[in-house]
Design a protein around this motif. Structure first.
Motif, PDB file in Angstrom:
ATOM      1  N   ASP A  60      52.547  15.700 -70.970  1.00 58.03           N
ATOM      2  CA  ASP A  60      52.079  16.394 -69.775  1.00 58.03           C
ATOM      3  C   ASP A  60      50.829  15.688 -69.256  1.00 58.03           C
ATOM      4  O   ASP A  60      49.956  15.305 -70.053  1.00 58.03           O
ATOM      5  N   THR A  61      50.714  15.546 -67.937  1.00 51.06           N
ATOM      6  CA  THR A  61      49.513  14.927 -67.357  1.00 51.06           C
ATOM      7  C   THR A  61      49.105  15.677 -66.090  1.00 51.06           C
ATOM      8  O   THR A  61      49.938  16.302 -65.432  1.00 51.06           O
ATOM      9  N   CYS A  75      58.817  16.824 -63.209  1.00 52.25           N
ATOM     10  CA  CYS A  75      59.161  16.659 -64.616  1.00 52.25           C
ATOM     11  C   CYS A  75      60.374  15.744 -64.735  1.00 52.25           C
ATOM     12  O   CYS A  75      61.170  15.628 -63.788  1.00 52.25           O
ATOM     13  N   CYS A  87      53.673  12.797 -55.417  1.00 50.40           N
ATOM     14  CA  CYS A  87      54.134  11.729 -56.321  1.00 50.40           C
ATOM     15  C   CYS A  87      55.656  11.822 -56.416  1.00 50.40           C
ATOM     16  O   CYS A  87      56.246  12.812 -55.979  1.00 50.40           O
ATOM     17  N   ASP A  92      42.543  11.092 -63.727  1.00 46.80           N
ATOM     18  CA  ASP A  92      43.230  11.784 -64.820  1.00 46.80           C
ATOM     19  C   ASP A  92      42.325  12.863 -65.396  1.00 46.80           C
ATOM     20  O   ASP A  92      41.142  12.624 -65.627  1.00 46.80           O
ATOM     21  N   ARG A 105      54.352  16.242 -64.933  1.00 45.20           N
ATOM     22  CA  ARG A 105      53.340  15.403 -64.273  1.00 45.20           C
ATOM     23  C   ARG A 105      52.836  16.181 -63.073  1.00 45.20           C
ATOM     24  O   ARG A 105      53.604  16.476 -62.157  1.00 45.20           O
ATOM     25  N   THR A 132      46.573  14.862 -62.672  1.00 45.45           N
ATOM     26  CA  THR A 132      45.684  13.966 -61.916  1.00 45.45           C
ATOM     27  C   THR A 132      45.085  14.777 -60.786  1.00 45.45           C
ATOM     28  O   THR A 132      45.819  15.395 -60.001  1.00 45.45           O
ATOM     29  N   VAL A 156      50.164  16.388 -59.965  1.00 43.56           N
ATOM     30  CA  VAL A 156      49.223  15.628 -59.139  1.00 43.56           C
ATOM     31  C   VAL A 156      48.661  16.581 -58.090  1.00 43.56           C
ATOM     32  O   VAL A 156      49.418  17.303 -57.426  1.00 43.56           O
ATOM     33  N   ARG A 185      61.022  17.686 -58.680  1.00 48.27           N
ATOM     34  CA  ARG A 185      59.667  17.942 -58.184  1.00 48.27           C
ATOM     35  C   ARG A 185      59.620  19.128 -57.222  1.00 48.27           C
ATOM     36  O   ARG A 185      60.636  19.474 -56.601  1.00 48.27           O
ATOM     37  N   PHE A 234      59.134  11.346 -68.792  1.00 48.97           N
ATOM     38  CA  PHE A 234      57.698  11.656 -68.969  1.00 48.97           C
ATOM     39  C   PHE A 234      57.505  12.076 -70.425  1.00 48.97           C
ATOM     40  O   PHE A 234      58.011  13.121 -70.848  1.00 48.97           O
TER      41      PHE A 234
END
Ligand SMILES: Nc1ncnc2c1ncn2[C@@H]1O[C@H](COP(=O)(O)OP(=O)(O)OP(=O)(O)O)[C@@H](O)[C@H]1O
Ligand SMILES: C[C@@](O)(CCOP(=O)(O)OP(=O)(O)O)CC(=O)O
Length: 386
Positions: free
Chosen positions: A63-64, A56, A386, A71, A109, A66, A111, A9, A60
């Motif tokens: 890909d997301t 990442c 996160c 979301d 991911r 937030t 956030v 991260r 996972f």
């Protein structure tokens, strides 16, 4: 626990920027290439900022993104273009150093949190995409310069490319068809002219009616005024604005800022059907700035409006008592003055004469104020979301 250990991260804060020579119009909607160059002031992240964590992991599966706890749909071409370009750069890093973790093959991911209203004309997309690109570049340990990253952020949202820089940032429209030279650059760092202040009068924190993306293309397609703006007016003003910033000439900076905002909104009114972003509250802010300058006998404040009714008023710290002080005298009960910077401003004893109607409109239409100033570019942080 095993999953925790596998998560990579990186986090960043990224700033908002408010243009003083506006970007309005695309010559290529797919690559997000503008019809004209633009220039902005990056605002301090002490007051307005996006905080984004990119992570990442092999665990996972997709890909997301937030945003403020919700979301987001990331299937859009703009977000996809950013992910694709950044992964490509990471693949080069992995190809050169075979011991590097294969992050490019993992799900991302993201956030993110904006500490100000999203899609309300406060340039959330600029700070948002700058933070997205910068955080992933940090995660991927890319050697890319802010200019290279600005080329990617531009594809997320045009104005985002300027938020990769602090201080005073320009965006070259570029001439290449592939957009390789449509990038942001530093005109001057914040330290060059650190006493630039900005007072934002929030006239609406609601999502706007016509998005910048849609509005500017209606202008390109229908406005006759627009042609002259992009061919003659903006090129001249870009050169004059760079000079004003370099020479710290506030009067020239202010003239160019207000005239360019008015030119942009005139092109919006010249669009068919017409687009109105400014409202009665905005126009009252214009009148009040003019009255403050007239009373001072010189140009000490400049207003500008993006694709919404909020006023951004630039002035120098030396004139805080007169400019911010007048607005505090008029709008002292609004949210925002309780901040450290707000408390430090003394309400002016004298407000411009004969401005009762404008004062009433401002009192009715302004919901809160934000007191800020020029600031630096994205800041890396170890505070992860996160
Ligand atoms: N932190 C973020 N991370 C990723 N995307 C974001 C973020 N914040 C905003 N966005 C994207 O930007 C969109 C809002 O952009 P939009 O251009 O409509 O408004 P704005 O940027 O506030 O106003 P303007 O650019 O006209 O000043 C959001 O719907 C979202 O898709
Ligand atoms: C009025 C503006 O704020 C327009 C910003 O437009 P966006 O950058 O939001 O547009 P897209 O590239 O379609 O995402 C002027 C400016 O910031 O230069």
């Amino acid at each position: 626990m095993a999953e925790q250990q596998d998560i990579h991260r990186a986090s960043t804060f990224a700033p908002v920027n408010i243009a003083v020579i506006k970007y309005w119009g695309k010559r290529d909607t797919k690559l997000n290439l503008p019809t004209n160059s633009s220039l902005s002031v990056t605002l301090s992240q002490d007051d307005l900022r996006t905080h984004t964590t990119a992570s990442c992991s092999l665990s996972f599966t997709k890909d997301t993104l937030t945003l403020n706890g919700e979301d987001q749909d990331i299937s859009g071409a703009r977000t996809q273009a950013c992910f694709k370009e950044l992964r490509k750069l990471r693949r080069s890093v992995e190809a050169e150093d075979t011991s590097a973790a294969k992050l490019s093959a993992m799900g991302l991911r993201i956030v993110s949190e904006n500490n100000f209203p999203t899609a309300a004309g406060l340039a959330s997309s600029a700070a948002g995409f700058a933070a997205l690109v910068r955080s992933i570049a940090n995660l991927y340990a890319l050697p890319s310069t802010p200019t290279e990253l600005s080329r990617i952020a531009r594809q997320g949202s045009g104005s985002a490319c300027r938020s990769l820089f602090g201080g005073y940032a320009g965006w070259h429209q570029g001439s290449q068809n592939d957009g390789s030279d449509s990038v942001a650059y530093e005109v001057a760092p914040a330290s060059h002219w650190p006493d630039m202040r900005a007072l934002i009068l929030v006239a609406s924190a609601e999502k706007k009616g016509v998005s910048s993306t849609a509005g500017m293309q209606q202008t390109v397609a229908t406005s006759a005024l627009f042609q002259r703006r992009v061919e003659v007016i903006v090129p001249e003003r870009m050169a004059a604005m760079e000079k004003a910033v370099k020479e710290k000439d506030f009067a020239a900076f202010a003239q160019l800022t207000t005239r360019d905002s008015n030119s942009f909104h005139a092109c919006c009114a010249d669009t068919d059907p017409p687009i109105f972003y400014m409202n009665d509250t905005s126009r009252a802010a214009v009148r009040m700035c003019e009255a403050i300058n007239a009373q001072a006998g010189s140009t000490i404040c400049a207003y500008t409006f993006d694709a919404g009714p909020n006023a951004v008023i630039y002035y120098l710290a030396a004139n805080e008592a007169t400019v911010a002080g007048t607005f505090k005298a008029l709008l002292g009960t609004k949210t925002g003055w309780e901040s450290e910077k707000g408390k430090a401003v003394e309400a002016a004893q004298e407000v411009p004469q004969g401005m009762e109607v404008a004062a009433e409109l401002l009192d009715k239409g302004v919901s809160r104020i934000i007191l800020t100033g020029v600031g630096d570019g994205p800041r890396r942080t170890d505070e992860h979301l996160c």
